[in-house]
Every structure is written in structure tokens, then in C-alpha cells.
Scaffold this motif. Structure first.
Motif, PDB file in Angstrom:
ATOM      1  N   GLY A 140       0.790  -1.229   0.000  1.00 27.00           N
ATOM      2  CA  GLY A 140       0.000   0.000   0.000  1.00 27.00           C
ATOM      3  C   GLY A 140       0.818   1.272   0.000  1.00 27.00           C
ATOM      4  O   GLY A 140       0.256   2.362  -0.075  1.00 27.00           O
ATOM      5  N   LEU A 141       2.162   1.175   0.075  1.00 26.83           N
ATOM      6  CA  LEU A 141       3.047   2.341   0.063  1.00 26.83           C
ATOM      7  C   LEU A 141       3.877   2.321  -1.210  1.00 26.83           C
ATOM      8  O   LEU A 141       4.560   1.333  -1.499  1.00 26.83           O
ATOM      9  N   ILE A 142       3.809   3.391  -1.980  1.00 22.11           N
ATOM     10  CA  ILE A 142       4.568   3.462  -3.225  1.00 22.11           C
ATOM     11  C   ILE A 142       6.020   3.800  -2.909  1.00 22.11           C
ATOM     12  O   ILE A 142       6.322   4.874  -2.402  1.00 22.11           O
ATOM     13  N   ASP A 143       6.916   2.885  -3.193  1.00 22.02           N
ATOM     14  CA  ASP A 143       8.346   3.055  -2.928  1.00 22.02           C
ATOM     15  C   ASP A 143       9.045   3.373  -4.249  1.00 22.02           C
ATOM     16  O   ASP A 143       9.569   2.493  -4.929  1.00 22.02           O
ATOM     17  N   HIS A 144       9.059   4.655  -4.604  1.00 21.44           N
ATOM     18  CA  HIS A 144       9.658   5.063  -5.874  1.00 21.44           C
ATOM     19  C   HIS A 144      11.138   4.713  -5.923  1.00 21.44           C
ATOM     20  O   HIS A 144      11.647   4.262  -6.957  1.00 21.44           O
ATOM     21  N   GLY A 145      11.833   4.904  -4.810  1.00 25.86           N
ATOM     22  CA  GLY A 145      13.263   4.587  -4.778  1.00 25.86           C
ATOM     23  C   GLY A 145      13.538   3.114  -4.924  1.00 25.86           C
ATOM     24  O   GLY A 145      14.641   2.714  -5.327  1.00 25.86           O
ATOM     25  N   GLY A 146      12.549   2.288  -4.609  1.00 23.78           N
ATOM     26  CA  GLY A 146      12.687   0.849  -4.748  1.00 23.78           C
ATOM     27  C   GLY A 146      12.190   0.334  -6.082  1.00 23.78           C
ATOM     28  O   GLY A 146      12.097  -0.876  -6.288  1.00 23.78           O
ATOM     29  N   GLY A 147      11.857   1.253  -7.000  1.00 28.39           N
ATOM     30  CA  GLY A 147      11.439   0.859  -8.337  1.00 28.39           C
ATOM     31  C   GLY A 147       9.941   0.722  -8.520  1.00 28.39           C
ATOM     32  O   GLY A 147       9.490   0.332  -9.604  1.00 28.39           O
ATOM     33  N   GLU A 148       9.136   1.032  -7.499  1.00 31.46           N
ATOM     34  CA  GLU A 148       7.691   0.920  -7.639  1.00 31.46           C
ATOM     35  C   GLU A 148       7.113   2.188  -8.269  1.00 31.46           C
ATOM     36  O   GLU A 148       7.530   3.297  -7.945  1.00 31.46           O
TER      37      GLU A 148
END
Length: 516
Positions: A140-148
Motif C-alpha cells: 500500500g506504500l509506493i516506494d519510488h526509490g525501490g522501483g515501484e
């Protein structure tokens, strides 16, 4: 009240066997291995206010180094394994926006999925207690740094869908069709283009409760008339909860699409979606009441379960007032579960869908036919530890004031892209009926702090809410939320200005106060 209508010898031997085995096991002095690290997202406020990586600030543990977002660069991490988890310590000589040293002391749980600890800095003086959850697709959390790029339907444009946390064009979601013609044999073979399988994990498909599946490319207005019954299965009681679907579940080596059906007699079924065959069944309890909202006055599982593919679990509240985590394939209860939501299931009941967002579960309570005593509330359960961590009461906690204030909406709490929750509440069991946060639209933080609320001021008795607010975004407009009141009025609010009242209201039906 927001009402609804719907037509021990074996044990001793086992204990002795375990005891003997423990006596025979040699003692070991080997220290447990430490956790391998990973990306952990800080829930709530960031550790460093000036961190450009906020919100969802990442703590990244890689090998022997640790960093905090873009504020604290990689530095040496000291990580040691213990029986209760892995202890983590680190120091920084400088971090963005801070002057002087900063340090972190934390513990990673034995499952290596949650970091809890304290971050301390000298100038400015900071001492923050935090919890950070292992980043994973589906949390449920968008992890942009993790590629999401997206999570649970949020983060993509209107012409895209979220597939494995990546935004893809809707028209590209499917299998390739092919047509092969052999003229000598005068035969034509055609394979039909089908939509890629998509789980329906919760009430209303997504956390916003929109009921919109952007991956649907087969069903349309021109072919809906061709729908027909494929099978039926008798489950023996009223079904009020919405079905949820998990595709490609491995059941004893066979891949099945499983449909989960809950009944008001407390039975939960996993059905083979292709045939209707019962794969497994659980009895999670029910209550015999004097409330006529159910045909036989028996209430069991009214809440819509939540499918979590990250843990391969189904979360559902039984008629016994407990929140269960069940294995998708077998229905077996996970270790550490169930968690008690209400110790008084004879008076308090969960109608609302279970919500999973940001590594936590949220459950709401109401009653039977508005009969007291009951205390409407939202309960937050930490997923990795299976323990309640926060509770927000609509009116007051037991013994502290009036009760009532049930949360009756089938969708329970909806969640926007920032992680905030939205609920609409029922009447208080006192006068005035809008006591506390009763008969209101309420925006809550993920920690269940009230961000804003509004009482629309409708006249009459029992003019409360029985629905779930739906957050949405119209291009060129601020974020909005729409919610229905049982008086027949629909309200639209600006999400960041709920306390200012609705920006629009529309009467779409009549309300029979005599019916309640």
C-alpha cells in the motif's frame, strides 16, 4: 442507526514428546544470524524533516552500511543477531539539514520485516521514535526509490493499470491472440484475447473503494447481455460480505483461482472459481441476536475479507469478534493469530471490510440494530506483530462517556494515496446524536489521529451515515471525496478542506425516518 436489510490423552502424549525432545536436544551457544537488510519505509513523520525522500522515507540497509533517504548518506552499520531479533546501531557525522552527529538505535524483528527504534540528533535537537516496514509490492506504500510506480490501484494515469507495482497501458494487459489459417485443410484456428488475471483483493477492488478494475478489457456494454450462470454452490446462509478473488493459488500442487465467500452463519468458504467446488471451509463463529436486520437474526461474517498476496494470507473478522489471518490455500490460521477486535461480540459487530494499508490492518465496529452497549471505533493492527497498536473511538471509550457511533459502511475505511483514511460515522447513543465525532465525515492519519471532520447538520433523528467515503481525483481539480448519507443526500468534499463543509450536495432519494 445505519440499518441494512437482507432477505486429553493425545494432548498429554504430544506435550511429553515435545518435552523429551527438548531434553534430548543439545544446548547451542551459537548466536543467531542477523537480518540480511533491505529497504524499510518509515511510517508517519520522517526522521529528518528536510529529507527530499519524504514521505515514506526509506531506511536502506545494504551489507555493512545504512542510509536514511537522501538526508543521511551510507555509513557503517553495526548489526548483530539475537533471539529477539537483530540489534542495529549507526552514527552519522552529518545529515542534510542537521548540524553535528546523529545516531540510530533499533531492533529488527525476528521475521526481518519491521525496524523499530530511535533516531537522535544534536542540532536541531531531535529524538524520534519510529517504526519502519520492509518495502514490498502490495503493502500500500509506493516506494519510488525501490522501483515501484504504483500500489493497489494508486499512482497510475487513467489509461494505465497497476500490474506488479508497475504502470502499464490498459490495452497491453492481456494475452496475445493468434489466428492461423490452413487453406488446404480449409480450417481456421483462433484463440481469444483474454485479460490477464487480476485479483479482486478487497471491497470495491481498491483502497479507494471505487469498484473500478482498470484491467478489465473483456466485459463491456455491448456484450454484458451475454452473461450467464456457469455454476451455483449452496453455502447455507445469507451472504452479506462481498466475495474476493485470489488467482493462481497453489493448492496441493494444483493452481486454482479461489473465490472466498463469507456467510452470516459464520462460515467462510474457498471455492474453485471455475467450478464452484468447495476447496476448504472454516467456521469463525456467529451470534444469535434479536436484531431483525438478518432474516433469522443470526450474524456471522459481515465484513469483506482482504487478500494479501505478499503473505499469501486472507484477513477476515469472524462472528466471534476476532481478526483471523488464514492461509489462502488451506484456510489454516497463521501463527500468532487471531487478534481480538471486540471482547463483546454479543453487542458489537464488524460490518465493514478489512483494510490493509502501509503494513497495518484497520477494522471498524458497530452493533446489532443500534442496540447498546457498543462503542464504534477504528482499530489499527500491526501486521508483522499481530497486535493492536492504536484505537480511535467515535464517541468515547467504554466507561468514559456515551457509546454508539458505529461505523456501518460496507467499505469501512477508504485510503487515499497519502495513506490517510476516511470514515463516515453513525449516531451516538445519547443526545445530541452528533456527540463527539458521530454523524460525521472524518479524515484520519495512518496513526488514527483526526486530521479533519465535518458534521453536515442534517435535520431530524437518526440521520447518520451508513456508507464509506470514496476519495477520487478529477484532472484540474483538488482531491475530493464523495459520501452518501442515509437521508438520501450525497455530499462532495474537498479532501484538504473537509472541516469547511461540503462543496456540493445532491438529494437523490427519500428517507423514511419511521423505518430507521
Amino acid at each position: 442507526m445505519a440499518r441494512r436489510t437482507h432477505t486429553a490423552a493425545v494432548v498429554l502424549t504430544a506435550i511429553m514428546a515435545v518435552f523429551v525432545a527438548r531434553l534430548a536436544a543439545p544446548a547451542s551457544s551459537k548466536r543467531p544470524e542477523s537480518c540480511p537488510g533491505g529497504r524499510f519505509l518509515v511510517l508517519g513523520e520522517s526522521l529528518v524533516d528536510s529529507d527530499p525522500a519524504s514521505p515514506n522515507e526509506p531506511i536502506v540497509i545494504s551489507g555493512t552500511t545504512i542510509s536514511i533517504g537522501e538526508a543521511c548518506p551510507p555509513t557503517k552499520a553495526r548489526l548483530r543477531g539475537y533471539a529477539l531479533g537483530s540489534r542495529l546501531t549507526a552514527k552519522w557525522h552529518t545529515c542534510l539539514g542537521l548540524h553535528g552527529r546523529a545516531r540510530l538505535r533499533a531492533l529488527i524483528d525476528p521475521n526481518c520485516s519491521v525496524v523499530t527504534g530511535t533516531f537522535i540528533a544534536r542540532r536541531p535537537k531531535i529524538r524520534v521514535t519510529f517504526a519502519a516496514h520492509l518495502s514490498r509490492c502490495g503493502d500500500g506504500l509506493i516506494d519510488h526509490g525501490g522501483g515501484e510506480q504504483c500500489e493497489m490501484g494508486a499512482g497510475c494515469r487513467s489509461n494505465e493499470t497497476c500490474a506488479s507495482c508497475t504502470c502499464v497501458p490498459v490495452h497491453s494487459v492481456g494475452t496475445t491472440s493468434s489466428t492461423t489459417t490452413t487453406t488446404s485443410a480449409s480450417t481456421t484456428t483462433t484463440s481469444t484475447t483474454l485479460a490477464a488475471k487480476t485479483d479482486w483483493v478487497t471491497y470495491g477492488f481498491d483502497l479507494q473503494r471505487t469498484s473500478h478494475n482498470p484491467s478489465e478489457v473483456t466485459l463491456a456494454a455491448d456484450n454484458v447481455g451475454g452473461l450467464g450462470q456457469m455454476w451455483s454452490t449452496d453455502v447455507g446462509a445469507v451472504v452479506a460480505a462481498s466475495p474476493v478473488l485470489a488467482s493462481d493459488v497453489n493448492v496441493d500442487g494444483t493452481t486454482l483461482d479461489l473465490l472466498y465467500i463469507a456467510t452470516e452463519h459464520g462460515n467462510l468458504y474457498a471455492l474453485d472459481a471455475a467450478t464452484g467446488r468447495v476447496v476448504w471451509q472454516r467456521d469463525l463463529g456467529s451470534q444469535v441476536t434479536t436484531c431483525f436486520d438478518m432474516p433469522d437474526e443470526v450474524f456471522g461474517i459481515s465484513d469483506t475479507p482482504f487478500v494479501d498476496r505478499a503473505t499469501q494470507s486472507l484477513f477476515v473478522v469472524g462472528g466471534d469478534g476476532s481478526l483471523y489471518a488464514l492461509d489462502l490455500a488451506t484456510g489454516t490460521t497463521r501463527a500468532g493469530w487471531p487478534v481480538t477486535i471486540t471482547a463483546d461480540p454479543a453487542h458489537e459487530h464488524v460490518y465493514s471490510a478489512v483494510t490493509l494499508a502501509g503494513g497495518a490492518l484497520y477494522v471498524e465496529t458497530a452493533s446489532y440494530c443500534d442496540r447498546t452497549p457498543y462503542y464504534g471505533r477504528v482499530v489499527k493492527i500491526d501486521l508483522p506483530t499481530a497486535s493492536p497498536v492504536e484505537t480511535w473511538y467515535v464517541t468515547s471509550s467504554p466507561g468514559a462517556g456515551p457509546g454508539g457511533g458505529g461505523i456501518w459502511g460496507w467499505g469501512g475505511a477508504s485510503v487515499d494515496s497519502s495513506g490517510d483514511l476516511y470514515v463516515a460515522t453513525g449516531n451516538a447513543a445519547t443526545t445530541p446524536q452528533n456527540y463527539g465525532y458521530a454523524e460525521r465525515v472524518v479524515r484520519l492519519s495512518s496513526a488514527l489521529a483526526v486530521e479533519a471532520s465535518n458534521y453536515p447538520g442534517l435535520n431530524g433523528l437518526d440521520v447518520d451515515f451508513g456508507s464509506t467515503p470514496v476519495p477520487y481525483q478529477v484532472p484540474g481539480c483538488p482531491g475530493q471525496v464523495v459520501v452518501e448519507n442515509k437521508s438520501g443526500v450525497v455530499f462532495v468534499y474537498q479532501r484538504d478542506a473537509i472541516a469547511s463543509g461540503p462543496t456540493q450536495q445532491l438529494k437523490i432519494g427519500d428517507y423514511d425516518r419511521a423505518a430507521g
